[in-house]
Design an enzyme around this catalytic site. Structure first.
Site: not given
Ligand code: F6P
Length: 356
Positions: A111, A113, A134, A136, A178
């Site tokens: 993702g 990072g 990810t 997200d 999340m």
């Protein structure tokens, strides 16, 4: 013969195995001789030269398996230039091991990072191809990340289950989804699960507006209210704080934002409120069919890049097409939900409140 280093870094998600399989199948199917150096637990494996040699056969039978066959861990980008506990320079070690093993390139799945570090390695002269994972869906440069649709399914299922019990008891239910920084997962699961209120980090909420919506539903004869709350949902008041002060407040709070919202609703209305947190379940289990196809397509394109000897790209998805996005464009940028986006406007037309 192609020697490929492969690693998965950061929080896991569904379809990591499917994506790796896609890369390796594409290479072997082309007739290329492939040796995969699977680094254990993300960048850590590359730093400490901890790997296993895998062949095409190792990537068979993993399409439907959740998690990652390589293991994963977080190697925070901000600590990249700090030595390991043993005093090793992380970047230099990764470069040294890459050269020592005679790798042609690294395939890195991760993702936000992870992409910062991948770009750094590219700047240091390593050949890198990345894949966007990810739950997200917050990676810049791609309309979608793999793992996202599977997590939407799980979070939606949680909301669906809560719906039946909420309607029996006439309660207010909060389902915490999340996403600390972005609200894609909460927005999509919230809409799919028929949530009445959706609170995401990009749209700070006013608790009075949240209560207005609950009371409006009461007046209209609805016995219950479902609120989908992102982990990173933030009140209008808190959004005014400096980053440092907000961080301090969150540390002090000890419980997640959902419990704070639940308490506030109870205090102001006397209504019974329950909080459900599906948590890491959202990252677990088998990838949904969409993610299996999507991750396989991304993996195939990554394999193609390697066969063409083209590096420095993330394989992404734009306007329904698989695309190659320059790594340096991706690194360090997040893809937020635009509060004025059509999907938000449409959700509001349906009567969903964002507490704004
Ligand atoms: O980055 C994915 C993510 O699942 C976030 O949505 C969540 O906040 C975080 O990871 C949880 O991280 P950890 O696995 O470190 O608890």
């Amino acid at each position: 013969m192609k020697r490929i280093g492969m690693l998965t870094s950061g929080g896991d998600c569904q379809a990591l195995n499917a994506a790796m399989r896609g890369v390796v199948k594409t290479l072997t199917h082309s007739g290329e001789d492939v040796e995969v150096y699977g680094f254990q637990d993300g960048y850590k494996g590359l730093i400490y030269c901890n790997f296993q040699i895998l062949t095409g056969r190792d990537f068979s039978g993993i399409l439907t398996k959740g998690g990652t066959m390589l293991g994963t861990s977080r190697t925070p980008f901000k600590l990249l230039d700090e030595p390991t506990p043993e005093g090793l320079n992380k970047v230099e070690e990764m470069k040294r091991n890459y050269a020592k093993l005679g790798l042609d390139c690294l395939v890195i799945l991760g993702g936000n990072g992870t992409h910062k570090t991948a770009n750094r390695l590219q700047e240091e002269g390593l050949n890198v191809v990345t894949l966007p994972k990810t739950i997200d869906n917050d990676l810049w440069g791609t309309d979608m990340t793999f793992g996202f649709q599977s997590a939407v399914d799980i979070a939606t299922n949680a909301i669906d289950c809560i719906h039946t019990t909420a309607s029996s008891h006439g309660r207010v239910f909060i389902v915490e989804v999340m996403g600390h920084k972005v609200g894609w997962l909460t927005l999509n699961a919230g809409m799919a699960g028929g949530a009445d209120i959706i609170l995401i980090p990009e749209i700070p909420y006013d608790i009075k507006k949240v209560i207005d919506k609950i009371e409006e539903r009461d007046k209209n004869g609805s016995r219950f209210t479902i609120i989908a709350v992102a982990e990173g949902a933030i009140s209008k008041e808190d959004a005014k704080l400096s980053k440092k002060d907000y961080k301090k407040k969150v540390e002090k709070r000890k419980v997640s934002v959902s419990y704070e919202i639940a308490e506030e609703i109870f205090k102001r209305t006397g209504r019974e409120v329950r909080v459900t947190v599906p948590g890491h379940m959202q990252r677990g289990g088998s990838p949904c069919p969409y993610d299996r196809v999507f991750a396989s397509r991304l993996g195939a394109e990554a394999g193609k890049l390697i066969l063409e000897g083209k590096y420095g790209f993330m394989v992404g998805y734009k306007n329904r097409e698989i695309v190659r996005v320059s790594l340096e464009d991706v690194a360090g940028k997040l893809k937020y939900v635009d509060p004025d986006a059509r999907i938000i406007q449409e959700a509001k037309l349906l009567g969903i409140s964002f507490g704004d």
